[in-house]
Design an enzyme around this catalytic site. Structure first.
Site, PDB file in Angstrom:
ATOM      1  N   ASN A   7      32.955  29.840  57.716  1.00  0.00           N
ATOM      2  CA  ASN A   7      33.043  30.938  56.747  1.00  0.00           C
ATOM      3  C   ASN A   7      31.657  31.055  56.121  1.00  0.00           C
ATOM      4  O   ASN A   7      31.312  30.326  55.191  1.00  0.00           O
ATOM      5  CB  ASN A   7      34.112  30.604  55.698  1.00  0.00           C
ATOM      6  CG  ASN A   7      34.482  31.789  54.831  1.00  0.00           C
ATOM      7  OD1 ASN A   7      33.671  32.687  54.626  1.00  0.00           O
ATOM      8  ND2 ASN A   7      35.695  31.774  54.306  1.00  0.00           N
ATOM      9  N   ARG A  96      34.726  33.916  60.202  1.00  0.00           N
ATOM     10  CA  ARG A  96      35.068  35.044  59.345  1.00  0.00           C
ATOM     11  C   ARG A  96      33.908  36.029  59.397  1.00  0.00           C
ATOM     12  O   ARG A  96      32.775  35.680  59.086  1.00  0.00           O
ATOM     13  CB  ARG A  96      35.284  34.583  57.905  1.00  0.00           C
ATOM     14  CG  ARG A  96      35.396  35.732  56.895  1.00  0.00           C
ATOM     15  CD  ARG A  96      35.617  35.195  55.493  1.00  0.00           C
ATOM     16  NE  ARG A  96      35.493  36.237  54.483  1.00  0.00           N
ATOM     17  CZ  ARG A  96      34.460  36.384  53.663  1.00  0.00           C
ATOM     18  NH1 ARG A  96      33.434  35.536  53.741  1.00  0.00           N
ATOM     19  NH2 ARG A  96      34.420  37.344  52.780  1.00  0.00           N
ATOM     20  N   HIS A 184      38.358  41.314  51.949  1.00  0.00           N
ATOM     21  CA  HIS A 184      39.308  40.235  51.620  1.00  0.00           C
ATOM     22  C   HIS A 184      40.610  40.381  52.418  1.00  0.00           C
ATOM     23  O   HIS A 184      41.635  39.822  52.049  1.00  0.00           O
ATOM     24  CB  HIS A 184      39.647  40.214  50.118  1.00  0.00           C
ATOM     25  CG  HIS A 184      38.498  39.877  49.228  1.00  0.00           C
ATOM     26  ND1 HIS A 184      38.330  40.459  47.994  1.00  0.00           N
ATOM     27  CD2 HIS A 184      37.466  39.017  49.379  1.00  0.00           C
ATOM     28  CE1 HIS A 184      37.246  39.990  47.413  1.00  0.00           C
ATOM     29  NE2 HIS A 184      36.694  39.115  48.254  1.00  0.00           N
ATOM     30  N   ARG A 245      29.338  41.333  40.049  1.00  0.00           N
ATOM     31  CA  ARG A 245      29.319  42.706  40.556  1.00  0.00           C
ATOM     32  C   ARG A 245      29.986  43.636  39.555  1.00  0.00           C
ATOM     33  O   ARG A 245      30.975  43.288  38.926  1.00  0.00           O
ATOM     34  CB  ARG A 245      30.049  42.797  41.891  1.00  0.00           C
ATOM     35  CG  ARG A 245      29.299  42.152  43.041  1.00  0.00           C
ATOM     36  CD  ARG A 245      30.124  42.226  44.315  1.00  0.00           C
ATOM     37  NE  ARG A 245      30.287  40.904  44.887  1.00  0.00           N
ATOM     38  CZ  ARG A 245      31.141  40.609  45.870  1.00  0.00           C
ATOM     39  NH1 ARG A 245      31.916  41.559  46.377  1.00  0.00           N
ATOM     40  NH2 ARG A 245      31.230  39.386  46.327  1.00  0.00           N
ATOM     41  N   GLU A 388      42.102  31.322  53.539  1.00  0.00           N
ATOM     42  CA  GLU A 388      41.352  32.089  54.541  1.00  0.00           C
ATOM     43  C   GLU A 388      41.055  31.249  55.772  1.00  0.00           C
ATOM     44  O   GLU A 388      41.218  31.719  56.907  1.00  0.00           O
ATOM     45  CB  GLU A 388      40.044  32.608  53.937  1.00  0.00           C
ATOM     46  CG  GLU A 388      40.205  33.783  53.015  1.00  0.00           C
ATOM     47  CD  GLU A 388      38.880  34.271  52.473  1.00  0.00           C
ATOM     48  OE1 GLU A 388      38.755  35.485  52.237  1.00  0.00           O
ATOM     49  OE2 GLU A 388      37.970  33.445  52.272  1.00  0.00           O
TER      50      GLU A 388
END
Length: 411
Positions: A7, A96, A184, A245, A388
């Site tokens: 990842n 990923r 996501h 962000r 994940e």
């Protein structure tokens, strides 16, 4: 089957190794080895853990991702963290990939053509897709001709209806690839399936709102097992307020700043991605844990950061519920979603009109993969651990098993 998952982030590298037998387990297993490297400038902090209890932490100097990842991979078969006798024991490596665009939707065996397509999408996700391509090259160098699989964060959102993915700008944008992709998706999809399992319901019968709340934050509206709307868009910058962000802001602010002539596109990108959100408002931190601790000491800017975060989260949840025409369950996942009872309580406080009520005791003492709604709540509220890496490993196992079965079939 031993499956290594990579990842890759712009300034981080997470890795896990899973061992899966002839059938997938009903519940996510713990990896037999997991490692994380996070770097700031030329310094990296590396943490490695194994299922047999070995641990290793160190600070190291690096000049490239290769210098960070290669020693990390070596710990799989050397030293106290060894879990395989040689690299040849690893059957599949899953990656990923943040943006697969319109063409790469399903988990896919990596070929030169697939890498070229991922590289093409780097224009839309430069920090991530290029890091992931670099990881593929490093794996090929260290592990030889091992099968590699790409699993796409955008894949789960690839069937959004047109009104959800087409932006109301010039129609020509669409032909240039400017559309809502959503992100996501790996975790949103995992949480939907896990919610159905926890509730004992058919996923296809459920209306779900999933909240992935970490340093990056996004929501998804899920119906019939598919994502029908989401808050992130063309990039992971759109939508909710995040750690550093901004989330969605009036585009007129950006054109105003450009017209003032004191900001470049590069500086604007840096401002919105790394100096906004919780950090930008609080002035001290993008970490929700520190924000909550500071507001409880009377820090007005920390309180404002928390209040903006919750306000925008409530707005987003309400919008997702409106798209679905109601919801059967609200799901909280990722770092903030799993660990901040304050955020969960504040986010849910205004949804009594949907017959959604938290149990304060369950919320305060919640364990992962648990229902924290009160008994009289019509809408269930679940806390689900983000998985994940396991979701990627599971997809790799399915794809590899199909290939093996195909080779064994006559004709």
């Amino acid at each position: 089957m031993k499956i290594l998952v990579l990842n890759s982030g712009s300034s981080s590298q997470k890795s896990s190794l899973y061992e899966i037998g002839d059938a997938l387990p009903q519940h996510p297993p713990e990896p037999i080895w997991q490692a994380k490297a996070e770097w700031n400038g030329d310094q990296a902090e590396v943490t490695i853990e194994t299922s047999h209890g070995a641990q290793r932490k160190q600070q190291t100097k690096i000049a490239s991702r290769e210098q960070a990842l290669e020693p990390l991979l070596d710990t799989l078969w050397t030293g106290e963290t060894q879990v395989v006798s040689s690299p040849s024991e690893i059957n599949v490596v899953g990656h990923r990939v943040v943006n697969g665009g319109q063409d790469l939707r399903q988990p896919t065996i990596i070929t030169p053509d697939v890498k070229a397509a991922i590289s093409h999408m780097s224009a839309f996700a430069p920090l991530h897709n290029r890091a992931e391509l670099e990881g593929m090259e490093i794996v090929a160098k260290r592990l030889g001709n091992v099968r590699q699989v790409a699993v796409f964060d955008t894949g789960f959102h690839s069937h959004l209806p047109e009104p959800a993915f087409v932006y109301p700008g010039p129609y020509e944008w669409l032909s240039k690839g400017i559309r809502r992709y959503g992100f996501h998706g790996i975790n949103h999809q995992y949480c939907a399936g896990r919610a159905a399992q926890l509730l004992g319901e058919d996923l296809l019968s459920l209306k779900l709102v999933t909240c992935h709340l970490g340093n990056g934050c996004s929501l998804a509206a899920i119906q019939d097992g598919h994502s029908v709307d989401t808050t992130m868009g063309f990039t992971p910058l759109e939508g909710l307020m995040m750690g550093t962000r901004s989330g969605s802001v009036d585009p007129g602010i950006l054109t105003y700043l450009v017209r003032q002539g004191d900001i470049t596109g590069e500086k604007l990108d840096e401002l919105l991605n790394t100096k906004s959100g919780l950090l930008g408002i609080s002035g001290t931190s993008g970490d929700m844990r520190q924000i909550v601790a500071s507001l409880k000491t009377g820090d007005a800017r920390a309180k404002l950061a928390f209040d903006i975060f919750v306000h925008r989260l409530r707005c987003g949840i309400g919008a997702m519920a409106a798209v679905l025409g109601g919801m059967d369950a609200l799901i909280f996942s990722a770092g903030i979603g799993e660990n901040s009872s304050d955020v969960r309580a504040a986010a849910c406080a205004n949804f009594g009109y949907l017959d959604l009520y938290l149990d304060p005791g369950k919320n305060a003492a919640s364990t992962q993969d648990h229902d924290i709604a009160s008994e009289d709540s019509v809408v269930r509220v679940l806390v689900i651990r983000a998985q994940e890496d396991w979701a990627i490993a599971r997809d790799c196992w399915k794809l590899a098993s199909e290939k093996i079965a195909g080779k064994a079939s006559p004709g």
